[in-house]
Design a protein around this motif. Sequence first.
Motif, PDB file in Angstrom:
ATOM      1  N   LEU A  79       0.831  -1.204   0.000  1.00  0.00           N
ATOM      2  CA  LEU A  79       0.000   0.000   0.000  1.00  0.00           C
ATOM      3  C   LEU A  79       0.868   1.257   0.000  1.00  0.00           C
ATOM      4  CD1 LEU A  79      -2.721  -1.101   2.580  1.00  0.00           C
ATOM      5  CD2 LEU A  79      -3.062  -0.778   0.122  1.00  0.00           C
ATOM      6  N   ALA A  80       1.941   1.227   0.789  1.00  0.00           N
ATOM      7  CA  ALA A  80       2.843   2.379   0.817  1.00  0.00           C
ATOM      8  C   ALA A  80       3.484   2.603  -0.544  1.00  0.00           C
ATOM      9  CB  ALA A  80       3.917   2.180   1.888  1.00  0.00           C
ATOM     10  N   ALA A  81       3.865   1.510  -1.209  1.00  0.00           N
ATOM     11  CA  ALA A  81       4.459   1.635  -2.542  1.00  0.00           C
ATOM     12  C   ALA A  81       3.453   2.195  -3.544  1.00  0.00           C
ATOM     13  CB  ALA A  81       4.961   0.268  -3.011  1.00  0.00           C
ATOM     14  N   LEU A  82       2.178   1.906  -3.318  1.00  0.00           N
ATOM     15  CA  LEU A  82       1.125   2.427  -4.197  1.00  0.00           C
ATOM     16  C   LEU A  82       0.872   3.909  -3.955  1.00  0.00           C
ATOM     17  CD1 LEU A  82      -0.907   1.353  -6.342  1.00  0.00           C
ATOM     18  CD2 LEU A  82      -2.542   1.057  -4.456  1.00  0.00           C
ATOM     19  N   GLY A  83       1.264   4.391  -2.782  1.00  0.00           N
ATOM     20  CA  GLY A  83       1.066   5.799  -2.465  1.00  0.00           C
ATOM     21  C   GLY A  83       0.103   6.062  -1.332  1.00  0.00           C
ATOM     22  N   ILE A  84      -0.357   4.990  -0.654  1.00  0.00           N
ATOM     23  CA  ILE A  84      -1.253   5.170   0.488  1.00  0.00           C
ATOM     24  C   ILE A  84      -0.430   5.648   1.681  1.00  0.00           C
ATOM     25  CG2 ILE A  84      -2.917   4.060   2.020  1.00  0.00           C
ATOM     26  CD1 ILE A  84      -3.789   4.173  -0.903  1.00  0.00           C
ATOM     27  N   ARG A  85      -0.863   6.743   2.276  1.00  0.00           N
ATOM     28  CA  ARG A  85      -0.116   7.362   3.371  1.00  0.00           C
ATOM     29  C   ARG A  85      -0.842   7.164   4.699  1.00  0.00           C
ATOM     30  NH1 ARG A  85      -0.418  13.301   1.306  1.00  0.00           N
ATOM     31  NH2 ARG A  85      -2.554  12.532   1.119  1.00  0.00           N
ATOM     32  N   PRO A  86      -0.114   7.285   5.828  1.00  0.00           N
ATOM     33  CA  PRO A  86      -0.780   7.229   7.130  1.00  0.00           C
ATOM     34  C   PRO A  86      -1.905   8.259   7.208  1.00  0.00           C
ATOM     35  CG  PRO A  86       1.584   7.061   7.430  1.00  0.00           C
ATOM     36  CD  PRO A  86       1.364   7.365   5.975  1.00  0.00           C
ATOM     37  N   GLY A  87      -3.039   7.833   7.721  1.00  0.00           N
ATOM     38  CA  GLY A  87      -4.197   8.714   7.841  1.00  0.00           C
ATOM     39  C   GLY A  87      -5.122   8.694   6.649  1.00  0.00           C
ATOM     40  N   ASP A  88      -4.681   8.150   5.500  1.00  0.00           N
ATOM     41  CA  ASP A  88      -5.557   8.072   4.327  1.00  0.00           C
ATOM     42  C   ASP A  88      -6.726   7.140   4.608  1.00  0.00           C
ATOM     43  OD1 ASP A  88      -4.155   9.806   2.720  1.00  0.00           O
ATOM     44  OD2 ASP A  88      -3.127   8.240   1.565  1.00  0.00           O
TER      45      ASP A  88
END
Length: 550
Positions: A79-88
């Motif tokens: 998810l992080a590699a996809l661009g999902i950030r903390p709080g999203d």
Amino acid sequence: MNTGLPADQGNDLTRGFVPFPTDRAEVYRRAGYWTGRPLDSILTEAAATWPDKPAVIDSAQTYTFRELDAAADRVAAGLAALGIRPGDRVLLQLPNSCQFAIALFGLLRAAAVPVMCLPGHRTAELGHFAEVSGAVALIVPDEAGGFDYRDMAGRLAAEHPSLQHVIVDGENGPFVAWSSIRDFDGPAVERAAVDPGLPALLLVSGGTTGLPKLIARTHDDYVYNAVASAQACEMTAEDAYLVALPAGHNFPLACPGMLGSMTVGAPTVFTADPSPENAFALIDKFRITVTGLVNALAKLWAQACEWEPVLPTSLRFVQVGGSRMSPEEARFILERLTPGMSQIFGMAEGMLNFTRPGDPEDVVVHTQGRPMSPHDEMRVVDESGDGVPPGEEGELLVRGPYTLNGYYRDDDANARSFSPDGFYRTGDRVRIFADGPRAGYVEVVGRIKDVIHRGGETVSATDLEDHLHTHPAIYAAAAVALPDEYLGEKICAAVVFRGKPITLAELNAFLDERGASKHARPDVLMPVRSLPTTAVGKVDKKQLVAQLTS
């Protein structure tokens, strides 16, 4: 709807979130209810304590706690590699399966905030959730229950530019493949620190009018919800829990559900088919001991014990909720399905009441339980908002260590739904018994608004339904108001019959024998094949009226 948010602030998780007041939060910490743990620590601790024990099971696979923990880490990195950030915020709409559990914990491990959509939600609801929450992604199956979620996802992404990523489990077409996230083999990501007082996930309200509202459950309050629910059900590592209702709903998720089961090391078995034939086979195969059912399903299971060749003999404790049961229905389930039945009266907004293992049958049959927490505060008030004498009926207002303080980004609903001192107006009409063996237990009498105004008389739909359910020819019934030129509203009984229908005259003669009030007799009797339900299994009276008047 007024969200109270400037357009450029929709991506901030804290905007539109109503936290617990500082003084009450400190009380809950001192009492030991809140431990400052992130919600995903439930899995972390289970993996450390019972690494090789089965954690989640479905028809295709089994994951141990260690394997589920590792899968959550991979998903977080993907998810992080996809661009999902903390709080999203991420809309999560997967059917009952191990993949649901992996996705949920992967999102939590990435410090993202899952929006817990239910399988029955469609474009209107998901579009609403995306708009209110500012969600950046959507996780769906390719197809389930004969419905193609990819087509819906494409329309949602086109209509809501904030949904930058659509992740599909199965044949993904033009979208991101869930397998590429689940099996991500890139570098791991460092776990982001989370504020336990901020939302861990967003549940959806279960009302039958309007679009569902979003319910922000914090890490602190939801960990407590899961732990205390498991304790109330006396769960241990020797138990096994069956998720037969939609897994994203509060009831099978954390009351105690999957999360509560994990706190004691008990495995969770998923099924998307709650039919007696399928469910009883799973119960027998995995020696299921605990599950949660809505009333109609519990009654069906109890009836099926007459003919199914494999019976659910391992069940020791079945929670039944979703709508009020009559004492006759409760006894039927106790006699046919399991002597370990518990009535549960609760809501995704927080407050939970249970009857407990070992409670006398009189309490189990005639009440909907007592509060889960010693710090649950309950008020029963009249139409003016004044408290009623002990034991009398009124609207239930609640607050406590796991009850919300405001819907997420919905100022209008909050103005209607909360008292000035922070009590949530449940809309449920109850009485709290003041003495005897039922003292402190709650009886749900009906909904404040679930009434029919007929010719100047106010008729409780719930009371009439209790009478209807005692007729041997009636399987299920709902009382609703239909417009009438002379009476204002007339009473319609929508009835699912067991066999040959009876007439309105026969029904009212039966009600006369029951001693039902004359002004509560149905004016119209409508046989129906089934009663429509909401995504969480409650009778959808708004849809029923639409069907009857179309």
